[in-house]
Structures are given as C-alpha cells and as structure tokens.
Design a protein around this motif. Sequence first.
Motif, short mmCIF file in Angstrom:
data_model
loop_
_atom_site.label_atom_id
_atom_site.label_comp_id
_atom_site.label_asym_id
_atom_site.label_seq_id
_atom_site.Cartn_x
_atom_site.Cartn_y
_atom_site.Cartn_z
N LEU A 139 33.75 4.62 34.72
CA LEU A 139 34.25 5.99 34.70
C LEU A 139 35.39 6.18 35.70
CD1 LEU A 139 30.85 7.90 34.47
CD2 LEU A 139 32.49 7.50 32.62
N GLY A 140 35.28 5.48 36.84
CA GLY A 140 36.32 5.58 37.85
C GLY A 140 37.66 5.08 37.34
N ILE A 141 37.66 3.93 36.67
CA ILE A 141 38.94 3.41 36.19
C ILE A 141 39.48 4.23 35.03
CG2 ILE A 141 38.14 1.72 34.46
CD1 ILE A 141 40.25 -0.21 35.67
N ALA A 142 38.59 4.77 34.19
CA ALA A 142 39.06 5.60 33.08
C ALA A 142 39.77 6.84 33.62
CB ALA A 142 37.90 6.00 32.18
N GLY A 143 39.13 7.50 34.58
CA GLY A 143 39.76 8.69 35.17
C GLY A 143 41.06 8.36 35.89
N ALA A 144 41.06 7.25 36.62
CA ALA A 144 42.26 6.87 37.37
C ALA A 144 43.41 6.53 36.44
CB ALA A 144 41.95 5.69 38.29
#
Length: 235
Positions: free
Chosen positions: A61-66
């Motif tokens: 989720l962190g990389i998707a948002g970033a």
Amino acid sequence: MSTIEPVEPTDPPIAKRALAEALGTFILVFLGCGSAVALTGAVPGDAAALQYTGIALGFGLGIAGAIYATGHISGGHLNPAVTIALTVIGRHKREDVLPYVGAQFLGATVAALALKGVFPHADGLGNNAVADGVGVGSGLLVEAVLSAIFLFVIVSVATDRRVTPGFAALAIGFTLAGIHLVGIPLTGTSVNPARTFGPDLIAWKWDDIWVFFVGPIVGASVGAVLYQAVRPDRV
C-alpha cells in the motif's frame, strides 16, 4: 520513460524530480519498515502469518500511494534497482541516474531516522538480513528472483501502451505485497537497496548488506530485459 509517464509534455526539472523521488521513497520506507517495527511482537501467540501479511500490506500500500503521489512528477521509481533497470533497457536517461539514486537513498535514510524517533527503543528498523539456515547464496538468489519478477511487472504495466492505463501503481503495489509474503521469512525482503541502506545506517546493522545491493540490481535488470524480450514492439 519512467515507472509512470509524466502527464506534462516535458519532464519537470531534475531538482523537482529528485525531490519527488526522495519524498516518495520516504513514504515507502516509513510505512513499510514502520509496519515491520510496529507489528513485530505485537501479535500474541503463533501469529507470524498475520505479521507477514501486515508488513506485506504496509509495503504494498505504501508504494502504491507513493507512486500515485509522485509518478506524474518523477516516474515514481523509489528504488535504485528500478532506476538502473529502466536505464539498462533505455527507458530512463543515464544522466538522471545519480540524482535519482541519491535522492532515493536520502529519502530512505530520513525515513529510517524518523522511525527511530517514533520507536526509540526498537531493536531494529525493519532491517534486512539473510535468515538463519537460509545461506547467503540462497538469500542472494531470493532477492534476485523477486526483483526480476518485480521489474517484469513494472516494465509491463508502466511502459507498455496496451496495458489499461491508470492501474500501474496498484499492480506494482499488489506485486510488492506478494513478493514480501514470499521473502519476509527468508531475507526480510528488500528488492530495493535504498530501503535496506536507510534502516541499516540509522540502526547501524549491516548484515549481508551486499546481498541487498547485488541481488536487487542484477535481478531487476534481468526482469526488465525479459519483458523487453517478450513484448512484440519497442514503443
């Protein structure tokens, strides 16, 4: 060409793109490694699977948002292995490699420093290490194979015009989460030299660090080349 193509007709200045890479990598490392620190030992009993799932989601989720936040500015690489692999296949400018990689290492280090402030008594900061009984050679192979899978997906969803637009970040996030479910018990899952370096520097833990540089960079380059080999065009 970057992980997500900028919507503007020309790329923003390199300073803005590098800053976007630093901020995006900060988000990825803070949320991903932060979930590892927060969940380690937080679940009572024999619940390693729940911890692994939570950590995998933190990174995915962190990389998707970033990527959604920075992809239209810098391409949302957030990973030196991604930058180098895209350069190998001619999808990123060579002169931009050092600014991107430097920004990624900086963002990861600042994120690890912030995590140390949030969790001052934590023994580690989501550091990578080859697990006992795995062996350095096996750990290197794990990181290389997982990184190859990661870049195969990235090059497909982010550079092939036949892929449905707008979903690259989700596909990349899902893939990174799946990669973590496999790699966490083996190496802690890096597939990203900056993600390893930042926590190692702040926690001063350097276990097998070369594995988490060589494996991801070599594997990512192979994965990128493999997608180039199967695509029927070079657009």
